[in-house]
Design a protein around this motif. Sequence first.
Motif, PDB file in Angstrom:
ATOM      1  N   THR A 274     -11.168  -0.043  -3.693  1.00 12.56           N
ATOM      2  CA  THR A 274     -12.059   0.774  -2.868  1.00 12.56           C
ATOM      3  C   THR A 274     -12.593  -0.078  -1.727  1.00 12.56           C
ATOM      4  O   THR A 274     -13.101  -1.187  -1.957  1.00 12.56           O
ATOM      5  CB  THR A 274     -13.220   1.312  -3.705  1.00 12.56           C
TER       6      THR A 274
ATOM      7  N   THR B 215     -10.085   4.979  -0.654  1.00 11.40           N
ATOM      8  CA  THR B 215      -9.455   4.646  -1.928  1.00 11.40           C
ATOM      9  C   THR B 215      -8.024   4.273  -1.593  1.00 11.40           C
ATOM     10  O   THR B 215      -7.285   5.077  -1.004  1.00 11.40           O
ATOM     11  CB  THR B 215      -9.505   5.831  -2.914  1.00 11.40           C
TER      12      THR B 215
ATOM     13  N   THR C 145      -4.320   2.786  -2.862  1.00 10.57           N
ATOM     14  CA  THR C 145      -3.422   2.552  -3.987  1.00 10.57           C
ATOM     15  C   THR C 145      -2.388   1.506  -3.603  1.00 10.57           C
ATOM     16  O   THR C 145      -1.713   1.640  -2.583  1.00 10.57           O
ATOM     17  CB  THR C 145      -2.707   3.848  -4.417  1.00 10.57           C
TER      18      THR C 145
ATOM     19  N   ILE D 230       0.861  -1.186   0.000  1.00 13.65           N
ATOM     20  CA  ILE D 230       0.000   0.000   0.000  1.00 13.65           C
ATOM     21  C   ILE D 230       0.897   1.236   0.000  1.00 13.65           C
ATOM     22  O   ILE D 230       1.797   1.359   0.818  1.00 13.65           O
ATOM     23  CB  ILE D 230      -0.915   0.011   1.243  1.00 13.65           C
ATOM     24  N   THR D 231       0.629   2.151  -0.925  1.00  8.07           N
ATOM     25  CA  THR D 231       1.425   3.378  -0.992  1.00  8.07           C
ATOM     26  C   THR D 231       0.609   4.639  -0.743  1.00  8.07           C
ATOM     27  O   THR D 231       1.181   5.698  -0.529  1.00  8.07           O
ATOM     28  CB  THR D 231       2.146   3.502  -2.353  1.00  8.07           C
ATOM     29  N   ASN D 232      -0.733   4.521  -0.800  1.00 16.06           N
ATOM     30  CA  ASN D 232      -1.553   5.703  -0.527  1.00 16.06           C
ATOM     31  C   ASN D 232      -2.940   5.257  -0.079  1.00 16.06           C
ATOM     32  O   ASN D 232      -3.475   4.276  -0.604  1.00 16.06           O
ATOM     33  CB  ASN D 232      -1.669   6.588  -1.774  1.00 16.06           C
TER      34      ASN D 232
ATOM     35  N   THR E 237       0.637   0.572 -10.664  1.00  9.30           N
ATOM     36  CA  THR E 237      -0.278   0.707  -9.532  1.00  9.30           C
ATOM     37  C   THR E 237      -1.631   0.086  -9.857  1.00  9.30           C
ATOM     38  O   THR E 237      -1.986  -0.080 -11.023  1.00  9.30           O
ATOM     39  CB  THR E 237      -0.502   2.186  -9.157  1.00  9.30           C
TER      40      THR E 237
ATOM     41  N   THR F 248      -5.728   0.237  -7.982  1.00  8.91           N
ATOM     42  CA  THR F 248      -6.535   0.936  -6.995  1.00  8.91           C
ATOM     43  C   THR F 248      -7.688   0.046  -6.561  1.00  8.91           C
ATOM     44  O   THR F 248      -8.318  -0.615  -7.388  1.00  8.91           O
ATOM     45  CB  THR F 248      -7.078   2.254  -7.578  1.00  8.91           C
TER      46      THR F 248
ATOM     47  N   THR G 143       1.015  -0.407  -4.980  1.00 10.55           N
ATOM     48  CA  THR G 143       2.095  -0.207  -5.941  1.00 10.55           C
ATOM     49  C   THR G 143       2.971  -1.450  -5.999  1.00 10.55           C
ATOM     50  O   THR G 143       3.302  -2.031  -4.968  1.00 10.55           O
ATOM     51  CB  THR G 143       2.951   1.019  -5.558  1.00 10.55           C
TER      52      THR G 143
END
Length: 133
Positions: free
Chosen positions: A129, A106, A108, A59-61, A125, A127, A110
Amino acid sequence: MFILTTGLVVSAAEVLPAYAADFTLAASPASATLQIGSSVRFTITVTSKGLQGTINVGITNVSPPFSSGLMFTQPRYDIWISKTSPIGTTSLTFSAAKGAAATTYTITITGKDITGGCCYGLTHTATLTLTVA
């Protein structure tokens, strides 16, 4: 451009391979609803497109940032892919305890080639939800 001794002119696109080594990254399902007191699992899949190496996945964001009471586990961060083993997977399991905010996140994911060589640093990446209800 290259000029051959025959005098024929060809473009670099005609000389270079049609594709370079690559990989794809996907999350399944793309979205899920998480009830307070339960858990939900996503599968992260890395697929080789000619690349052999280790892909670091994580997980990066997260938007908005995770609230207290929301936790995740990921048992495997480095995924090996090659021509003989072109698909690798890991999972992300989210759980929500009492007090977790009911909202939609949400997230992201990577994947980055960490092997070295031609594709070191190549990044993709995906995504997903997550709705906490």
